[in-house]
Design an enzyme around this catalytic site. Structure first.
Site, PDB file in Angstrom:
ATOM      1  N   THR A   1       0.852  -1.200   0.000  1.00  0.00           N
ATOM      2  CA  THR A   1       0.000   0.000   0.000  1.00  0.00           C
ATOM      3  C   THR A   1       0.881   1.240   0.000  1.00  0.00           C
ATOM      4  OG1 THR A   1      -1.787  -1.120   1.148  1.00  0.00           O
ATOM      5  CG2 THR A   1      -1.730   1.264   1.383  1.00  0.00           C
ATOM      6  N   GLY A   2       0.419   2.269  -0.710  1.00  0.00           N
ATOM      7  CA  GLY A   2       1.157   3.537  -0.714  1.00  0.00           C
ATOM      8  C   GLY A   2       1.566   3.938  -2.111  1.00  0.00           C
TER       9      GLY A   2
ATOM     10  N   GLU B   1      -0.665  -4.933   6.415  1.00  0.00           N
ATOM     11  CA  GLU B   1       0.686  -5.078   5.848  1.00  0.00           C
ATOM     12  C   GLU B   1       1.513  -6.065   6.662  1.00  0.00           C
ATOM     13  OE1 GLU B   1       1.303  -0.728   3.726  1.00  0.00           O
ATOM     14  OE2 GLU B   1       1.823  -0.932   5.827  1.00  0.00           O
TER      15      GLU B   1
ATOM     16  N   ASP C   1       6.235  -4.060  -1.058  1.00  0.00           N
ATOM     17  CA  ASP C   1       5.571  -3.005  -0.286  1.00  0.00           C
ATOM     18  C   ASP C   1       6.545  -1.843  -0.081  1.00  0.00           C
ATOM     19  OD1 ASP C   1       3.657  -1.675   1.174  1.00  0.00           O
ATOM     20  OD2 ASP C   1       3.389  -3.238   2.684  1.00  0.00           O
TER      21      ASP C   1
HETATM   22  C1  5RP Z   1       1.227   2.279   4.273  1.00  0.00           C
HETATM   23  C2  5RP Z   1       2.697   2.133   4.349  1.00  0.00           C
HETATM   24  C3  5RP Z   1       3.478   2.601   3.170  1.00  0.00           C
HETATM   25  O1  5RP Z   1       4.211   1.538   2.686  1.00  0.00           O
HETATM   26  C4  5RP Z   1       4.382   3.696   3.591  1.00  0.00           C
HETATM   27  O2  5RP Z   1       3.592   4.714   4.191  1.00  0.00           O
HETATM   28  C5  5RP Z   1       5.175   4.271   2.426  1.00  0.00           C
HETATM   29  O3  5RP Z   1       4.307   4.943   1.571  1.00  0.00           O
HETATM   30  P1  5RP Z   1       4.818   5.676   0.270  1.00  0.00           P
HETATM   31  O4  5RP Z   1       5.325   4.624  -0.656  1.00  0.00           O
HETATM   32  O5  5RP Z   1       3.580   6.381  -0.220  1.00  0.00           O
HETATM   33  O6  5RP Z   1       5.885   6.662   0.675  1.00  0.00           O
HETATM   34  O7  5RP Z   1       3.268   1.656   5.291  1.00  0.00           O
HETATM   35  O8  5RP Z   1       0.622   1.905   5.464  1.00  0.00           O
END
Ligand code: 5RP
Length: 224
Positions: free
Chosen positions: A26-27, A104, A82
Site C-alpha cells: 500500500t502507498g 501489511e 511493499d
Molecule cells: C502504508 C505504508 C506505506 O508503505 C508507507 O507509508 C510508504 O508509503 P509511500 O510509498 O507512499 O511513501 O506503510 O501503510
C-alpha cells in the site's frame, strides 16, 4: 524527471514469476508495483494470484484484472512488494504512514520474501524521525494514548477531515513521535504489550530485501 518510486517498484516486479502468490503493498511506491504487475497480467506475461494489504490496493488490483484470493486458499505468499516510511541498514522498518500497517504486517508475516521498495529518502541511520504509527482499538483509546505516552513518546490521534482516521479494520491510528529509536525490537514488544494496541508500525526482521532508487536513477539492493 525520473520517478524514483516507480523505478524501485518496477525493479522489484522483475522477481515476480508466473504461478506465484503475490502480496500487494500500500502507498505511492507500492502503487507502481501493482500497476506493473497489472500490465504484465494483461499482456499474459504473468499468471499470478494476489492478496492486497488494503482495500485501496485491492481495488486498484481488481481494476487492472489481477486475480485476488483469500488467505483461506493459500499456504503462504511467495513474494510481497511493499513500501516503507523508513528503513535502517538492518532492514528494520517503520510502516503505516498510509494507515495499512496491520494488514501489511499480516501479509508480511505470511510471505516467504518481503521486498521493500523506496526512494533514497527512506533509508536512515536510526529509525524514529518519522512518527511511529500505532494501530489501536477505538474503545478506550484515550487510555491507550496515555500508556503510549508513558513509554516516552508524543502520541497524536490521526485525523482525516477533522475526524479520527479509521483503518480498513475500523481502528484508530496514534502517530507516536519517539525521536531516534535505538532498540526497535524492545520498543516493539513494549508497545504491543499495552492492552488496546492492535499492532505497531515497527517491522522487525520481516524484510528480506530493500530496493532503493537514488536521484540519477541508480538502483541499489540491500539484502538481509
Ligand atoms: C502504508 C505504508 C506505506 O508503505 C508507507 O507509508 C510508504 O508509503 P509511500 O510509498 O507512499 O511513501 O506503510 O501503510
Amino acid at each position: 524527471m525520473i520517478n524514483l518510486k516507480q523505478l524501485a517498484a518496477e525493479k522489484a516486479v522483475e522477481q515476480v514469476e508466473s504461478g506465484m502468490i503475490v502480496g500487494l503493498g500500500t502507498g505511492s511506491t507500492a502503487y507502481w508495483a501493482i500497476e506493473k504487475i497489472g500490465e504484465k497480467v494483461k499482456s499474459k506475461q504473468l499468471n499470478i494470484k494476489a492478496i492486497a494489504t488494503s482495500k485501496r490496493s485491492e481495488e486498484q488490483a481488481r481494476g487492472l484484472g489481477i486475480p485476488i484470493i483469500s488467505f483461506a486458499e493459500i499456504d503462504a505468499i511467495d513474494i510481497t512488494i511493499d513500501g516503507a516510511d523508513e528503513s535502517d541498514h538492518n532492514l528494520h522498518l517503520i510502516k503505516g504512514g498510509g494507515g495499512a500497517l496491520l494488514r501489511e504486517k499480516i501479509v508480511a508475516s505470511n510471505s516467504r520474501k518481503l521486498v521493500i521498495v523506496a526512494d533514497e529518502s527512506k533509508l536512515v541511520q536510526h529509525l524514529g524521525k518519522y512518527a511511529l504509527p500505532v494501530d489501536v482499538v477505538t474503545f478506550g483509546w484515550e487510555k491507550t494514548f496515555q500508556k503510549l505516552e508513558a513509554l516516552g513518546c508524543i502520541p497524536k490521534l490521526r485525523l482525516d477531515d477533522g475526524k479520527p482516521y479509521l483503518t480498513d479494520n475500523a481502528n484508530y491510528i496514534l502517530d507516536c513521535a519517539f525521536g531516534e529509536i535505538h532498540d526497535p525490537a524492545t520498543l516493539h514488544e513494549k508497545i504491543n504489550a499495552i492492552t488496546g494496541v492492535v499492532d505497531n508500525g515497527l517491522f522487525i526482521n520481516l524484510a528480506s530485501q530493500l530496493i532503493i532508487a537514488s536521484a540519477g536513477g541508480e538502483i541499489k539492493t540491500i539484502l538481509k
